[in-house]
Each structure stands twice: as C-alpha cells, then as structure tokens.
Motif scaffolding. Sequence first.
Motif, PDB file in Angstrom:
ATOM      1  N   ARG A  42     -35.381  11.051 -28.094  1.00  0.00           N
ATOM      2  CA  ARG A  42     -35.038  12.062 -29.090  1.00  0.00           C
ATOM      3  C   ARG A  42     -34.372  11.352 -30.263  1.00  0.00           C
ATOM      4  O   ARG A  42     -33.445  10.566 -30.071  1.00  0.00           O
ATOM      5  N   ILE A  62     -35.785  16.221 -36.566  1.00  0.00           N
ATOM      6  CA  ILE A  62     -35.572  15.962 -35.132  1.00  0.00           C
ATOM      7  C   ILE A  62     -36.941  15.717 -34.503  1.00  0.00           C
ATOM      8  O   ILE A  62     -37.862  16.518 -34.685  1.00  0.00           O
ATOM      9  N   THR A  63     -37.051  14.597 -33.798  1.00  0.00           N
ATOM     10  CA  THR A  63     -38.320  14.257 -33.152  1.00  0.00           C
ATOM     11  C   THR A  63     -38.065  13.939 -31.683  1.00  0.00           C
ATOM     12  O   THR A  63     -37.177  13.152 -31.367  1.00  0.00           O
ATOM     13  N   VAL A  64     -38.832  14.538 -30.829  1.00  0.00           N
ATOM     14  CA  VAL A  64     -38.825  14.174 -29.402  1.00  0.00           C
ATOM     15  C   VAL A  64     -40.243  13.712 -29.105  1.00  0.00           C
ATOM     16  O   VAL A  64     -41.181  14.499 -29.156  1.00  0.00           O
ATOM     17  N   SER A  73     -42.596  16.710 -30.125  1.00  0.00           N
ATOM     18  CA  SER A  73     -42.111  17.948 -30.732  1.00  0.00           C
ATOM     19  C   SER A  73     -41.274  17.545 -31.928  1.00  0.00           C
ATOM     20  O   SER A  73     -40.632  16.497 -31.898  1.00  0.00           O
ATOM     21  N   CYS A  74     -41.284  18.365 -32.939  1.00  0.00           N
ATOM     22  CA  CYS A  74     -40.447  18.022 -34.090  1.00  0.00           C
ATOM     23  C   CYS A  74     -39.906  19.277 -34.756  1.00  0.00           C
ATOM     24  O   CYS A  74     -40.450  20.374 -34.579  1.00  0.00           O
TER      25      CYS A  74
END
Lengths: 218, 207
Positions: A42, A62-64, A73-74
């Motif tokens: 993350r 935010i990036t996972v 996911s972002c």
Amino acid sequence: MTRVILLIPILFLLSCQTLPVIRLTEEKPFVCPSPFLKEKSRLVHAIENRVRGNVQSSVLGITVADPATRSFSCAIVTAEGMSLFEADFSPAAVKIHRALPPFESEDFAKNMMEDIKLIFLAPEGSLQSKGYLSDGSQACRYLQTSGDVIDVTEHPSDGIQIKRYSSTGVLKKHVTFDKSGKNIYQHIELQAYEFFDYSLLMNLIEAQPIKKQAQKKK
Amino acid sequence: MKRHRVSLIFVCVLLFFSSPVYSRANDFEKIRQESAKIKTLQADFVQKKFMKILSRPLVSEGRFYFSAPDAFRWEYFNPLKSIVINFQGKTRRYVYSDGKMEEDQTGGAQAMKIVLGEVAGWMHGRFDQNPSFKATINKKGKTRITLTPVEKKMNGMIEKIEITLSPKGQTVQSVKILEGTDNYTLITFNNVKINAVMDPSVFQDVR
C-alpha cells in the motif's frame, strides 16, 4: 503550398523516431533493473499534476498493488478529504466505484491504469534485448503485445528509469525514481508526451507491505 | 375505536416532544441566536480520512479561520499543504508547489468547495438555511445536526453530514462527512478562539 508539402515529410520523419540503440555485450553481465513492487503493498503519495509545466492540482494518491496477480486498487483524495476517484483494476476487469469531476472521463481511468502499471508492475511483454545504451546505462527492452516497447534502464548517476515508446519509436512516457538510496518510491516523476503533455510528481507519504497473514485475517 | 385513535395521536404528540430527533425551526433559531455572537473564529483541526483502501486513517492537520458573515480560510499544513479561501463571494483553492502557493487550475473538486463553504455557514449557526440539504437535529447528549443532500447534483458525492456542536458554546466541535460505505471524513476542531482579533489579510494573503 510548398511549405505544406515540405511539412508533411518532416512530420512523418518526426513521428517515426528510432529507439535508442542497445549495445549487446557479454563482457559485463548484469541483472535487469527492476524498480517494480516485489510484494503486495500500500502506497500513499502526494501527487502534483502539471500540464505544460503549470501546476494543475495537488492530490493524495493511494495505491494497493499486488504484483503476483497484477491487480491493484487506487483512490484519489483531495487534501480536504474529498474522495474523487476510486477503482479496482485486474487483468480481467476494471471496476470504477467513484469518479467525480475532473476525474470522471474514461480516458482518465485508462491513463491512470497505464501509469500505475508502468510505475509499479514489471512489464508484461517479453524481454527483447539486454545490454548498454550509449550513455553507459544498463538497459532491458521489453516488447509489449500492443507493439509498444518498454525500456528499463539504470545509470550510475541518473538511477533507474522507465521509458515507454510507441511501436514507431516515439517516446510516450518517461518515469524517474528516487536516487537517494532510500525507498525507490520516495520521489517519482512521470512525464507523459501525449495529445497534451502532463507530468506527475509523486512524493511518498506512507509505504506499507501487506503481509499474507494480514490478508488472511481480513 | 375512537378512544384508541385519540390515544394513538396523544402518544405520537408525546413522542414528538420527547424524541431527541426532530427538526423544529426554533431549535435552529436558538443555535443561530447563540452563533450570531460569533464575529470571528479560529481553530486548529485534525482531519481523519477513513476508506476501505486504507488500513489506518489518513491524518491531516490544519487551521481554520472564519469571519462573519462568510469569509473563511481552510489551511492544511500536512501531509499536503493547501489553502481554500472564500472572500467577498469568491472561493479559491491553492496548492503548494516549488516553495510557493499556486492556484488550483482544475476548477474541480466542487463538492469539496461546497462542503467547506457550508462549514463556514455552520460556524455561524446556518444549519437549516441551505435548500440543498435537509437538516435534522438530535439534542440527546451533545447536540448533533444531520444534513442530508436533497439536490441531485450531490448524489454520489455525499450521503450525509453529521455535525456535533460543543457542549458549552454552540460552536461546531466536529464534522463527519459520509461519502459512501466505509468512506468518510472526520474533522475535529480544537483550540477554538472566538471573537479574537483577526488580521483580515488571512483571507487574502496565501503566503
């Protein structure tokens, strides 16, 4: 009229640039540079978006991302906490949960997906060549199924860089990473040479590996 | 049967007055009268953003300035430096870049500007005066006001806003903005200074 006739071949020549030459050598073997994520992580970045050099906006990104599944996911959030964009991407599907102006266009989602993949995930394509550029950088060239070419290079003083070229050799995107030796994602710059040029300046706020155990608990 | 109906109406009326949740104009009027005494207000705030994608909330800190009737300045110090200023009916947003504040060129994030503008109005007790929101008040314990968007343009942006007033004065203690399931922002105000002398340049100068 003569000017127009002259302009056409010039534009044609400009659009058919050639890729930088990679000198193949077996003298100094090396492992391909890899600035990409090794495990699910993350990352929270402060992102400054510039168009033609002018600051447009500053947001939190935010990036996972999971390199094993190539899914991520972002979310884009304003400093004031308003969530402007939320999406999940996987090789099978794109799911946009929220997209508020100015991030509601389909092109934006597509570009964002491409940018995140380019920065954090290793190229999908096959390794085409491996060697040295004229400036001494170690270079690995990957051919994408789309015909695009991705060069991942490492220079002793310039650090690791990624360049994405079109099938005709036109530079489309250029990514540079932090050279301080800290977290490579501490400072990232992406320059896109698209219909309109834009750049993203990303400064790391938080990085967190997502352990398998933590995933199981959830 | 008739007696039962009368009893039912009586019970309903009793419930209405004893229920903590109602939206009577005089409650808002009382708050408005209290808040009318506020000419200037400044406070520190801590903002926590909760999202499904985050394992822990994203914490931001800043300072809020308000001057009646509608001038405000929201300044974020970290993690992202930004300022939203409303002065003489014009709202501007600035972001920090290369050592200086630059005006946000996107013209976007309108919903955020609407909310910040609203908060300034709330500081002055104007909770039920925006036709874009339906306001209800809950006076059990701390006074809590819930605003639900009624206009279609807010659909998909904000589900509802919960405002908690301070127990002593009728100033806003916290604001919770719910954007969707698992997605909300909680802003808590502290070090509140009411009617302290305020330099008017805070609403014009972004340095």
